[in-house]
Design a protein around this motif. Structure first.
Motif, mmCIF file in Angstrom:
data_model
loop_
_atom_site.group_PDB
_atom_site.id
_atom_site.type_symbol
_atom_site.label_atom_id
_atom_site.label_comp_id
_atom_site.label_asym_id
_atom_site.label_seq_id
_atom_site.Cartn_x
_atom_site.Cartn_y
_atom_site.Cartn_z
ATOM 1 N N HIS A 281 -3.481 9.600 -2.004
ATOM 2 C CA HIS A 281 -2.365 8.836 -2.547
ATOM 3 C C HIS A 281 -1.081 9.574 -2.163
ATOM 4 O O HIS A 281 -1.131 10.621 -1.504
ATOM 5 C CB HIS A 281 -2.472 8.741 -4.075
ATOM 6 C CG HIS A 281 -3.752 8.127 -4.556
ATOM 7 N ND1 HIS A 281 -3.940 6.776 -4.681
ATOM 8 C CD2 HIS A 281 -4.935 8.705 -4.931
ATOM 9 C CE1 HIS A 281 -5.165 6.528 -5.126
ATOM 10 N NE2 HIS A 281 -5.788 7.681 -5.282
ATOM 11 N N SER A 282 0.053 9.071 -2.614
ATOM 12 C CA SER A 282 1.317 9.748 -2.343
ATOM 13 C C SER A 282 2.269 9.507 -3.501
ATOM 14 O O SER A 282 2.536 8.363 -3.866
ATOM 15 C CB SER A 282 1.939 9.239 -1.034
ATOM 16 O OG SER A 282 3.129 9.955 -0.740
ATOM 17 N N CYS B 118 3.101 4.831 -5.728
ATOM 18 C CA CYS B 118 2.236 5.437 -4.710
ATOM 19 C C CYS B 118 2.714 4.947 -3.344
ATOM 20 O O CYS B 118 2.885 3.751 -3.133
ATOM 21 C CB CYS B 118 0.779 5.043 -4.933
ATOM 22 S SG CYS B 118 -0.329 5.699 -3.661
ATOM 23 N N ASP C 2 1.954 13.871 -0.469
ATOM 24 C CA ASP C 2 0.595 13.331 -0.540
ATOM 25 C C ASP C 2 -0.202 13.995 -1.662
ATOM 26 O O ASP C 2 -0.090 15.201 -1.909
ATOM 27 C CB ASP C 2 -0.127 13.547 0.780
ATOM 28 C CG ASP C 2 0.310 12.539 1.839
ATOM 29 O OD1 ASP C 2 0.972 11.551 1.475
ATOM 30 O OD2 ASP C 2 -0.011 12.751 3.020
ATOM 31 N N CYS D 101 -3.881 2.869 -0.682
ATOM 32 C CA CYS D 101 -5.086 3.503 -1.205
ATOM 33 C C CYS D 101 -6.121 2.490 -1.710
ATOM 34 O O CYS D 101 -7.041 2.850 -2.421
ATOM 35 C CB CYS D 101 -4.707 4.461 -2.336
ATOM 36 S SG CYS D 101 -3.694 3.703 -3.634
ATOM 37 N N GLU E 293 1.200 5.694 -0.378
ATOM 38 C CA GLU E 293 0.131 5.738 0.625
ATOM 39 C C GLU E 293 -0.874 4.642 0.279
ATOM 40 O O GLU E 293 -1.401 4.626 -0.840
ATOM 41 C CB GLU E 293 -0.557 7.108 0.602
ATOM 42 C CG GLU E 293 -1.629 7.290 1.652
ATOM 43 C CD GLU E 293 -1.054 7.607 3.027
ATOM 44 O OE1 GLU E 293 0.060 8.155 3.081
ATOM 45 O OE2 GLU E 293 -1.707 7.284 4.026
ATOM 46 N N HIS F 86 -3.256 -0.810 -4.722
ATOM 47 C CA HIS F 86 -2.169 0.100 -4.334
ATOM 48 C C HIS F 86 -0.803 -0.395 -4.790
ATOM 49 O O HIS F 86 0.010 0.378 -5.311
ATOM 50 C CB HIS F 86 -2.172 0.274 -2.816
ATOM 51 C CG HIS F 86 -0.912 0.831 -2.261
ATOM 52 N ND1 HIS F 86 -0.553 2.151 -2.408
ATOM 53 C CD2 HIS F 86 0.118 0.235 -1.580
ATOM 54 C CE1 HIS F 86 0.625 2.358 -1.830
ATOM 55 N NE2 HIS F 86 1.051 1.213 -1.333
#
Length: 221
Positions: free
Chosen positions: A154-155, A189, A166, A193, A191, A197
């Motif tokens: 994730h980020s 988030c 990250d 995922c 990134e 997300h």
């Protein structure tokens, strides 16, 4: 006519620069650095675009002048003289501002952030505050977030307070955030995922230092 159209479109264009998840509406020094870098990059790109369009117009209106420039002059001028000063300014700005984003020393407050599809949980070690999906921080102080993940990458990103980092399974990454004023901010988030997300947002509450201390001690702020 064109001027009136441009003036009319400006408020609409600038309106897109604000909002809960706008990196161009900073609320802390680290986010301000990133916003400054964005504007410098935009100005640099605009300058290059303007020069290219000026040459294009010159080639259309004064083709005889353009034909006097030799291929070697185009290569030296367009490949070296033109881009090098602009790249030096852009790269230097990015290095200076980027260096200031790195955590140096220990921040007064450290929070552990754990990501899992599709939510975030934040823990304040050695405090009476229970783990929560809300990230509580003091206003006006830098905070280190130790980020990890229990499943996929994730980020963590709070656009108005700083950059993103990250969250990687089995690894702890640290990002430093800071809010200038008490208030509510939002994170997302950054990134992809999985199917949830887009809903993996989280709330950040910045408190006055006294209220934050009371919160950590389990007292009503």
């Amino acid at each position: 006519m064109f001027k009136r159209l441009l003036l009319g479109a400006t408020p609409a264009l600038l309106g897109g620069c604000s909002g809960d998840l706008s990196a161009l509406d900073p609320a802390g020094p680290r986010a301000a650095n990133l916003a400054t870098l964005w504007w410098v990059m935009l100005i640099g790109a605009a300058v290059l675009f303007g020069l290219v369009m000026a040459l294009f117009a010159l080639a259309y209106r004064r083709p005889a002048w353009i034909t006097r420039v030799t291929p070697a002059q185009w290569i030296v001028g367009g490949g070296l003289v033109l881009p090098i000063p602009i790249l030096i300014v852009l790269t230097g700005t990015a290095l200076v501002l980027g260096e200031q984003l790195l955590p140096k020393g220990e921040a007064p407050v450290r929070v552990e952030g754990r990501a899992q599809q599709w939510s975030w949980h934040f823990t304040h070690p050695e405090s009476a505050l229970a783990p929560s999906e809300i990230l509580h921080i003091p206003a006006g102080e830098p905070v280190d977030i130790a980020v990890t993940s229990l499943d996929v990458i994730h980020s963590l990103w709070v656009p108005r307070l700083g950059g993103k980092i990250d969250a990687i399974p089995g690894k702890v990454n640290i990002i430093r955030l800071q809010a200038d004023e008490p208030g509510v901010y939002w994170g997302q988030c950054a990134e992809y995922c999985g199917e949830g997300h887009d809903g993996m947002r989280f709330r950040v509450e910045a408190h006055e230092p006294e209220a934050f201390a009371a919160l950590l001690e389990g007292r009503a702020p």
